[in-house]
Write an enzyme that holds these catalytic residues in place. Structure first.
Site, short mmCIF file in Angstrom:
data_model
loop_
_atom_site.label_atom_id
_atom_site.label_comp_id
_atom_site.label_asym_id
_atom_site.label_seq_id
_atom_site.Cartn_x
_atom_site.Cartn_y
_atom_site.Cartn_z
N SER A 83 -6.75 -5.05 1.57
CA SER A 83 -6.18 -3.81 2.70
C SER A 83 -8.21 -3.44 2.84
CB SER A 83 -5.55 -2.82 1.18
OG SER A 83 -5.30 -2.13 2.57
N ASP A 241 3.97 -5.97 6.45
CA ASP A 241 3.99 -5.66 4.99
C ASP A 241 4.07 -4.27 5.04
OD1 ASP A 241 1.14 -4.24 4.75
OD2 ASP A 241 0.47 -5.91 3.49
N HIS A 263 3.14 -4.87 0.70
CA HIS A 263 1.52 -4.66 1.13
C HIS A 263 1.05 -4.14 -0.85
CE1 HIS A 263 -2.56 -3.66 2.57
NE2 HIS A 263 -2.62 -2.30 1.84
#
Ligand code: CA
Length: 296
Positions: A83, A241, A263
């Site tokens: 991320s 996601d 995610h």
């Protein structure tokens, strides 16, 4: 012990927003560090400000890399960021390519997050809703720092507006103008395999009804959150996601962008609860093998 994942340089894992190393006994990279170490890799999970800009986090990461180089004697490191950790890693590699052998983006918002865009539009910092969100995030970060047992170091500064700006499409576009290394030239394309001697890679997942919302994810609230967040996506509606779009994640060599992983699944969260047929840990193991084969 097996040496099949013993890469030349240490693997340094960089967490995303609200990231941590370990909350009490609970690790961020659930089952991933252990799997890599079993294969003989040197793995170091690091902490940076849980809520701050990619540049501030990147400077903290550079300081950490400097220490790792001294501690391990390794000249360089392989950075793997999840991320916002991807943007953090990209910043460090852009500043000190001589210290970084590779950058791997795992579900990285390399072209911004449409969820961040939605929040900017509907929860602006100047409104009561926006302030409430900011206070909630600060409280979560404060609680997490109390529970953190894997990080010993100075108190890490928190800046919620900077963190938010670092994740919007507009904010990341500004970041990309300064640090374009490894980005694709065209939307949905791949980036250069290597820039300034640094290898670039990425992988990501998408929500896939019938797969990601089945299996053990039935018990995982973070999957429910991702499905809710996915409704904020416009450009990549149906191809995200929950927090990052499929093409937004592209950087360098794209290993895959349609794994059935949300995610959180992509770092084996929560507690290894993932969808039907998903194998997030295997992707890290295969990648370590790939880095080793590439001589880094
Ligand atoms: Ca999950």
């Amino acid at each position: 012990m097996s040496q099949e994942l013993a890469t030349r340089y240490p693997l340094v894992l960089v967490p995303g927003m609200l990231g941590f190393v370990r909350l009490l006994l609970y690790p961020y990279w659930y089952g991933i560090v252990a799997a890599l170490r079993r294969g003989g890799a040197t793995v170091i999970a690091v902490q940076v400000s849980p809520l701050n800009s990619s540049e501030v986090r990147g400077e903290q990461l550079l300081a950490r890399i400097e220490a790792i180089r001294q501690e391990t004697g390794a000249a360089r490191v392989n950075l793997i960021g999840h991320s916002q950790g991807s943007l953090t890693a990209r910043y460090a590699a852009a500043k000190r390519p001589d210290w970084v052998a590779s950058v791997t983006s795992v579900a990285g918002p390399n072209h911004g997050s449409e969820l961040a865009d939605y929040l900017e539009k509907h929860y602006p910092a100047t409104t009561a809703k926006g302030r409430l969100l900011s206070v909630a995030l600060r409280l979560i970060a404060a609680l997490m720092s109390l529970l953190e047992t894997g990080y010993r170091g100075p108190r890490l500064p928190v800046d919620v507006p900077a963190a938010h700006q670092s994740l919007t499409s507009e904010g990341v576009a500004l970041f990309n103008r300064q640090y374009p290394q490894g980005l694709p030239d065209t939307w949905g394309g791949q980036g250069a395999e290597e820039v300034d001697g640094v290898r670039y890679y990425s992988w990501s997942g998408t929500l896939q009804p019938g797969k990601t919302d089945r299996g053990r994810n039935l018990l995982d609230g973070t999957n429910r959150s991702c499905r809710l967040f996915a409704r904020t996506f416009v450009r990549e509606a149906g191809h995200c996601d929950g927090m990052v779009g499929r093409y937004s994640s592209h950087l360098g060599t794209v290993i895959g962008d349609e794994y059935p992983l949300d995610h959180f699944d992509i770092v084996n969260q929560s507690l290894g609860l993932v969808g039907k047929g998903a194998e997030p840990v295997r992707l890290f193991v295969e990648h370590a093998r790939r880095l080793k084969a590439a001589g880094v």
